[in-house]
Design an enzyme around this catalytic site. Structure first.
Site, PDB file in Angstrom:
ATOM      1  NE  ARG A 164      -4.150  -1.798   0.170  1.00  0.00           N
ATOM      2  CZ  ARG A 164      -4.229  -3.089  -0.188  1.00  0.00           C
ATOM      3  NH1 ARG A 164      -3.195  -3.692  -0.754  1.00  0.00           N
ATOM      4  NH2 ARG A 164      -5.343  -3.771  -0.004  1.00  0.00           N
ATOM      5  CB  SER A 239      -9.027  -1.652   3.616  1.00  0.00           C
ATOM      6  OG  SER A 239      -9.282  -2.942   3.161  1.00  0.00           O
ATOM      7  CD  GLU A 335      -5.844   1.089   1.954  1.00  0.00           C
ATOM      8  OE1 GLU A 335      -6.979   1.361   1.535  1.00  0.00           O
ATOM      9  OE2 GLU A 335      -5.283   0.013   1.760  1.00  0.00           O
TER      10      GLU A 335
HETATM   11  N1  EPU Z   1     -11.407 -10.672   9.729  1.00  0.00           N
HETATM   12  C1  EPU Z   1     -12.241 -10.804  10.823  1.00  0.00           C
HETATM   13  N2  EPU Z   1     -13.264  -9.904  10.956  1.00  0.00           N
HETATM   14  C2  EPU Z   1     -13.477  -8.912  10.072  1.00  0.00           C
HETATM   15  C3  EPU Z   1     -12.618  -8.775   8.970  1.00  0.00           C
HETATM   16  C4  EPU Z   1     -11.584  -9.678   8.823  1.00  0.00           C
HETATM   17  O1  EPU Z   1     -12.075 -11.697  11.646  1.00  0.00           O
HETATM   18  O2  EPU Z   1     -14.409  -8.146  10.279  1.00  0.00           O
HETATM   19  C5  EPU Z   1     -10.340 -11.660   9.539  1.00  0.00           C
HETATM   20  C6  EPU Z   1     -10.675 -12.616   8.396  1.00  0.00           C
HETATM   21  O3  EPU Z   1     -11.426 -13.705   8.830  1.00  0.00           O
HETATM   22  C7  EPU Z   1      -9.311 -13.035   7.900  1.00  0.00           C
HETATM   23  C8  EPU Z   1      -8.464 -11.783   8.150  1.00  0.00           C
HETATM   24  O4  EPU Z   1      -9.146 -11.014   9.126  1.00  0.00           O
HETATM   25  O5  EPU Z   1      -8.787 -14.077   8.683  1.00  0.00           O
HETATM   26  C9  EPU Z   1      -8.237 -10.980   6.878  1.00  0.00           C
HETATM   27  O6  EPU Z   1      -9.500 -10.603   6.311  1.00  0.00           O
HETATM   28  P1  EPU Z   1      -9.754 -10.477   4.729  1.00  0.00           P
HETATM   29  O7  EPU Z   1      -9.238 -11.679   4.030  1.00  0.00           O
HETATM   30  O8  EPU Z   1     -11.169 -10.082   4.530  1.00  0.00           O
HETATM   31  O9  EPU Z   1      -8.793  -9.323   4.263  1.00  0.00           O
HETATM   32  P2  EPU Z   1      -8.370  -7.968   4.950  1.00  0.00           P
HETATM   33  O10 EPU Z   1      -7.009  -8.102   5.530  1.00  0.00           O
HETATM   34  O11 EPU Z   1      -9.455  -7.502   5.858  1.00  0.00           O
HETATM   35  C10 EPU Z   1      -7.169  -7.141   2.767  1.00  0.00           C
HETATM   36  C11 EPU Z   1      -7.095  -5.891   1.959  1.00  0.00           C
HETATM   37  C12 EPU Z   1      -8.352  -5.760   1.087  1.00  0.00           C
HETATM   38  C13 EPU Z   1      -8.422  -6.970   0.176  1.00  0.00           C
HETATM   39  C14 EPU Z   1      -8.434  -8.237   1.032  1.00  0.00           C
HETATM   40  C15 EPU Z   1      -8.365  -9.483   0.193  1.00  0.00           C
HETATM   41  C16 EPU Z   1      -5.790  -4.266   3.227  1.00  0.00           C
HETATM   42  C17 EPU Z   1      -5.809  -3.034   4.053  1.00  0.00           C
HETATM   43  N3  EPU Z   1      -6.991  -4.722   2.830  1.00  0.00           N
HETATM   44  O12 EPU Z   1      -8.275  -7.010   3.659  1.00  0.00           O
HETATM   45  O13 EPU Z   1      -8.204  -4.598   0.291  1.00  0.00           O
HETATM   46  O14 EPU Z   1      -9.574  -6.926  -0.647  1.00  0.00           O
HETATM   47  O15 EPU Z   1      -7.276  -8.261   1.904  1.00  0.00           O
HETATM   48  O16 EPU Z   1      -7.088  -9.602  -0.337  1.00  0.00           O
HETATM   49  O17 EPU Z   1      -4.716  -4.799   2.939  1.00  0.00           O
HETATM   50  C18 EPU Z   1      -8.704  -2.267   0.236  1.00  0.00           C
HETATM   51  O18 EPU Z   1      -7.483  -2.073   0.327  1.00  0.00           O
HETATM   52  O19 EPU Z   1      -9.529  -1.330   0.133  1.00  0.00           O
HETATM   53  C19 EPU Z   1      -9.203  -3.635   0.268  1.00  0.00           C
HETATM   54  C20 EPU Z   1     -10.488  -3.924   0.304  1.00  0.00           C
END
Ligand code: EPU
Length: 345
Positions: A164, A239, A335
Site C-alpha cells: 500500500r 479498507s 489507508e
Molecule cells: N477478519 C475478521 N473480521 C473482520 C474482517 C476480517 O475476523 O471483520 C479476519 C478474516 O477472517 C481473515 C483476516 O481477518 O482471517 C483478513 O481478512 P480479509 O481476508 O477479509 O482481508 P483484509 O485483511 O481484511 C485485505 C485488503 C483488502 C483486500 C483483502 C483481500 C488491506 C488493508 N486490505 O483485507 O483490500 O480486498 O485483503 O485480499 O490490505 C482495500 O485495500 O480497500 C481492500 C479492500
C-alpha cells in the site's frame, strides 16, 4: 481549459462526504496538463488530482483547484515472450479495464477485480487483493513531472512499491501526475488462488473443468460483493486502515494471548496482522458515531450509513484506533488520504 467554481464533490467521492471545490477542471487528454499548470488557479502544493474518489476523505470544502482526471484509452504496445504490454490512460475505470484485459484473453489482473477507483490511482497505493499487488504486473508509469513540466516514464523499480505504498505517496508526492500505466500481462494463465477461500470458491464454480482467468475474476467478485459494500449503495472507501506490520517479538506475544489471530509473516521477519480481525475482536462491527459506522460484514470498512459528516468519520476512526491500541497495543494507520492532510489518526 474551462475552470468551474463552487462545484459539488459529493458524487465524486465514494464515501459520499459533502464538500465543494473552489475551482474545478477536467483533464480529458494528457496534453491538457500544459494548460492546467498555467491556470491562475493552479498551485502545485494544493491541487487535488481526483480519480475515482475512492481513497479520499474530504473533511471540508476544498479551498483550491480540483482536477478530475478523465483521460481515456487502452492500447496494446507490444508482445514478447508471452507477455503483452498494454497501456491504459489514467482516467479509465479500474474494473472496466480489468474486464477489457480478460476479454482480450490476457491474465494478471483477475485477482484485482472489482476494486473501486481509476487506473491512474492504482500505482499510488499499490492496490492489492487476494494475493496479488498491482506492482506485480506494472511495467511502467507515465507521468507529468511538475518539476520539469515534461512527461517522464518511471519503470517498476523507480516507483518503489511496497505494501500500500509507492514513490507517489512518499518522495514523489506532489511531483508526479500519473497520466497512464503500462501493464505486462500474460498470454498464458497461471492461477493464483492461494489466498483465503478463493481456491474453494473457484473450484466449486468450475466443478472439475479447466479454470480460466475469468473464473478467478468471477470468484473474486463473488467474495468481494459478499463482504465489501458497493459504494454506489453504501458509501465507503474500501479498507479504512492498513493491515499493521509488527516485529516478530510483538507478534509472538500477541499470538500467545490470541492463538487464533490471523498473521502473515513477511520476508524481512516482520509480521502483518489483520486490522479487520483486531477491530472485530473489539466488538466494533456495526458501531456507529453520527452517520458513520463500522460495516457489519467486514470490520475494516467504515460506511456512510446516514449522511455522515466528516466529523463523524474522524471521531469513529479515532475511537477505533484508541480501542485497538488499548486492547492489543497495536497502532492502526488510516489507508485513505485525509484532505486536508492535517487530519490523521
Ligand atoms: N477478519 C475478521 N473480521 C473482520 C474482517 C476480517 O475476523 O471483520 C479476519 C478474516 O477472517 C481473515 C483476516 O481477518 O482471517 C483478513 O481478512 P480479509 O481476508 O477479509 O482481508 P483484509 O485483511 O481484511 C485485505 C485488503 C483488502 C483486500 C483483502 C483481500 C488491506 C488493508 N486490505 O483485507 O483490500 O480486498 O485483503 O485480499 O490490505 C482495500 O485495500 O480497500 C481492500 C479492500
Amino acid at each position: 481549459m474551462q475552470v468551474m467554481h463552487d462545484v459539488d464533490l459529493t458524487p465524486l467521492n465514494t464515501f459520499g462526504l459533502k464538500a465543494r471545490a473552489r475551482d474545478f477542471a477536467v483533464l480529458e487528454h494528457e496534453n491538457d496538463l500544459y494548460e492546467i499548470v498555467k491556470l491562475p488557479a493552479f498551485d502545485r502544493e494544493s491541487v487535488l488530482w481526483l480519480g475515482g474518489g475512492s481513497n479520499i476523505l474530504l473533511m471540508r470544502d476544498y479551498q483550491g483547484l480540483v482536477v478530475h482526471v478523465k483521460n481515456k484509452g487502452i492500447r496494446e504496445l507490444s508482445r514478447s515472450d508471452g507477455l503483452v504490454y498494454i497501456e491504459a490512460q489514467a482516467g479509465e475505470v479500474w474494473h472496466d479495464f480489468v474486464l477489457h484485459t480478460l476479454e482480450a484473453g490476457l491474465s494478471g489482473l483477475e485477482n484485482l477485480s472489482l476494486i473501486p477507483g481509476s487506473v491512474g490511482a492504482s500505482p499510488v497505493q499499490n492496490i492489492g487483493a487476494y494475493g496479488v499487488e498491482v506492482k506485480d504486473v506494472i511495467h511502467s508509469v507515465r507521468c507529468f513531472d511538475l518539476d520539469t513540466r515534461t512527461f517522464v516514464t518511471l519503470n517498476n523499480a523507480d516507483c518503489r512499491f511496497s505494501y500500500r505504498e509507492s514513490l507517489f505517496k512518499q518522495a514523489g508526492k506532489g511531483r508526479y501526475v500519473i497520466t497512464a500505466v503500462v501493464f505486462a500481462l500474460s498470454e498464458t494463465f497461471r492461477p493464483n488462488v492461494r489466498y483465503g477461500d478463493l481456491a474453494a470458491v473457484v473450484e466449486q464454480a468450475c466443478a472439475g473443468r479447466k479454470i480460466t482467468a475469468k473464473d478467478v475474476s468471477d470468484a473474486v467478485c463473488f467474495i468481494r460483493s459478499g463482504k465489501l459494500p458497493d459504494p454506489a449503495t453504501l458509501g465507503n472507501v474500501g479498507s479504512f486502515f492498513k493491515n499493521p506490520v509488527v516485529d516478530a517479538e510483538t507478534a509472538q506475544k500477541l499470538l500467545a494471548q490470541h492463538p487464533a489471530m490471523p498473521h502473515y509473516p513477511q520476508a524481512d521477519g516482520s509480521v502483518k496482522l489483520a486490522a479487520g480481525w483486531l477491530i472485530d475482536r473489539c466488538n466494533l462491527k456495526g458501531f456507529q458515531i453520527g452517520g458513520a459506522a463500522v460495516h457489519n460484514k467486514q470490520a475494516l470498512v467504515l460506511v456512510n450509513k446516514q449522511q455522515a459528516e466528516a466529523q463523524d468519520v474522524y471521531a469513529l476512526a479515532q475511537h477505533i484506533c484508541r480501542t485497538v491500541q488499548q486492547a492489543f497495543g497495536v497502532a492502526l494507520q488510516a489507508e485513505p488520504n485525509w484532505l486536508p492532510a492535517d487530519f490523521h489518526v
